[in-house]
Design a protein around this motif. Structure first.
Motif, PDB file in Angstrom:
ATOM      1  N   VAL A 146     -17.520  22.057  36.795  1.00  0.00           N
ATOM      2  CA  VAL A 146     -16.885  22.334  35.501  1.00  0.00           C
ATOM      3  C   VAL A 146     -15.378  22.098  35.593  1.00  0.00           C
ATOM      4  N   GLY A 147     -14.772  22.524  36.696  1.00  0.00           N
ATOM      5  CA  GLY A 147     -13.350  22.293  36.881  1.00  0.00           C
ATOM      6  C   GLY A 147     -12.996  20.816  36.890  1.00  0.00           C
ATOM      7  N   ASN A 148     -13.855  20.002  37.502  1.00  0.00           N
ATOM      8  CA  ASN A 148     -13.633  18.554  37.515  1.00  0.00           C
ATOM      9  C   ASN A 148     -13.746  17.954  36.127  1.00  0.00           C
ATOM     10  N   LEU A 150     -21.460  21.596  45.465  1.00  0.00           N
ATOM     11  CA  LEU A 150     -22.112  22.841  45.882  1.00  0.00           C
ATOM     12  C   LEU A 150     -21.703  24.029  45.030  1.00  0.00           C
ATOM     13  N   SER A 151     -21.102  23.781  43.885  1.00  0.00           N
ATOM     14  CA  SER A 151     -20.609  24.866  43.054  1.00  0.00           C
ATOM     15  C   SER A 151     -20.526  24.410  41.604  1.00  0.00           C
ATOM     16  N   ALA A 207     -13.191  28.554  36.192  1.00  0.00           N
ATOM     17  CA  ALA A 207     -13.278  27.103  36.375  1.00  0.00           C
ATOM     18  C   ALA A 207     -12.471  26.360  35.322  1.00  0.00           C
ATOM     19  N   VAL A 208     -12.548  26.805  34.070  1.00  0.00           N
ATOM     20  CA  VAL A 208     -11.796  26.156  32.993  1.00  0.00           C
ATOM     21  C   VAL A 208     -10.291  26.314  33.221  1.00  0.00           C
ATOM     22  N   LEU A 209      -9.868  27.497  33.637  1.00  0.00           N
ATOM     23  CA  LEU A 209      -8.448  27.719  33.935  1.00  0.00           C
ATOM     24  C   LEU A 209      -7.977  26.799  35.062  1.00  0.00           C
ATOM     25  N   THR A 243     -13.027  36.191  37.815  1.00  0.00           N
ATOM     26  CA  THR A 243     -12.295  35.088  37.191  1.00  0.00           C
ATOM     27  C   THR A 243     -11.215  34.564  38.129  1.00  0.00           C
ATOM     28  N   THR A 244     -10.467  35.479  38.731  1.00  0.00           N
ATOM     29  CA  THR A 244      -9.398  35.093  39.657  1.00  0.00           C
ATOM     30  C   THR A 244      -9.953  34.368  40.870  1.00  0.00           C
ATOM     31  N   ALA A 245     -11.000  34.935  41.476  1.00  0.00           N
ATOM     32  CA  ALA A 245     -11.574  34.336  42.681  1.00  0.00           C
ATOM     33  C   ALA A 245     -12.125  32.946  42.401  1.00  0.00           C
ATOM     34  N   ASN A 246     -12.847  32.789  41.303  1.00  0.00           N
ATOM     35  CA  ASN A 246     -13.423  31.485  40.974  1.00  0.00           C
ATOM     36  C   ASN A 246     -12.344  30.474  40.610  1.00  0.00           C
ATOM     37  N   CYS A 247     -11.289  30.919  39.933  1.00  0.00           N
ATOM     38  CA  CYS A 247     -10.187  30.017  39.596  1.00  0.00           C
ATOM     39  C   CYS A 247      -9.512  29.505  40.866  1.00  0.00           C
ATOM     40  N   LEU A 248      -9.212  30.403  41.801  1.00  0.00           N
ATOM     41  CA  LEU A 248      -8.534  30.011  43.040  1.00  0.00           C
ATOM     42  C   LEU A 248      -9.414  29.100  43.899  1.00  0.00           C
TER      43      LEU A 248
END
Length: 220
Positions: A69-71, A63-64, A197-199, A128-133
């Motif tokens: 991308v993080g996976n 759903l995101s 996401a990359v972080l 960036t912070t919110a999406n990373c967390l």
């Protein structure tokens, strides 16, 4: 998740979330030229929590875009599969948003425009912070215990409240597509969310490599 599951799950999410927002705005703002909804932010939090618990977790859908991308960066799925999932998410967003745009009264279209934002540098850093967390929480989903669905949704909502409403790329794309306003498309939909996401994926890759090293040392 399969691309098909990702497509219909994202379409359902955007249909419910955007459709509910249209109803709230119609009730509060339909007769006003300028209006700031009292309940829209809380509705967004409630729909996010509900759809994570009862849609994303049971179906295994990301759903995101940031989670997909993080996976990929974390090595959990291949680049090919990740690309297919992201494409399905955007297609689902476009289909759902087209339906809502067709059904919604034209006099409240502009009320869906997001409120004033901080300076671009601050907005970029916050997103960036919110999406990373949020992506880190999703990547650690299987480690959150027996109530992981509820814990996962609660943590993401708390992160959103503590930082700033996280601009998930396909959701941001759906909003811009609805308004036909592409002024900040690259920085809003791609730059800060993708960096987050990359972080998150890189952090998880390092953490899991350290965990594997520790296990190997213990076995030795």
């Amino acid at each position: 998740p399969s691309p098909f599951a990702e497509f219909w799950a994202n379409a359902l999410w955007k249909l419910v979330a955007t459709g509910a927002a249209v109803v709230v705005l119609h009730l509060e703002c339909s007769d006003l030229l300028a209006c700031s909804s009292t309940y829209l932010f809380y509705l967004d939090l409630l729909s996010t929590f509900t759809l994570i618990v009862f849609l994303a977790c049971p179906t295994g859908s990301h759903l995101s875009v940031t989670v997909s991308v993080g996976n990929v960066v974390a090595g959990e799925i291949s680049l090919t599969r990740g690309t297919a999932l992201v494409a399905a998410q955007f297609m689902g967003a476009m289909v759902a948003t087209s339906i809502v745009h067709w059904a919604a009264p034209t006099n409240i279209h502009d009320h869906l425009r997001p409120p004033g934002t901080p300076l671009p540098a601050w907005l970029f850093a916050l997103q960036t912070t919110a999406n990373c967390l949020c992506t880190l929480v999703a990547l650690r989903y299987n480690e959150l215990g027996p109530y992981k669905d509820w814990v996962n949704a609660t943590l993401i909502v708390l992160i959103t409240v503590a930082t700033v409403p996280s601009i998930e790329p396909s959701k941001a794309f759906a909003d811009l597509y609805f308004l036909d306003d592409w002024q900040h498309h690259l920085e809003v939909c791609w730059a800060s969310p993708m960096l987050g996401a990359v972080l998150a994926g890189a952090i998880m890759r390092v953490v899991r490599r350290l965990q594997s090293t520790q296990k190997a040392v213990k076995v030795a």
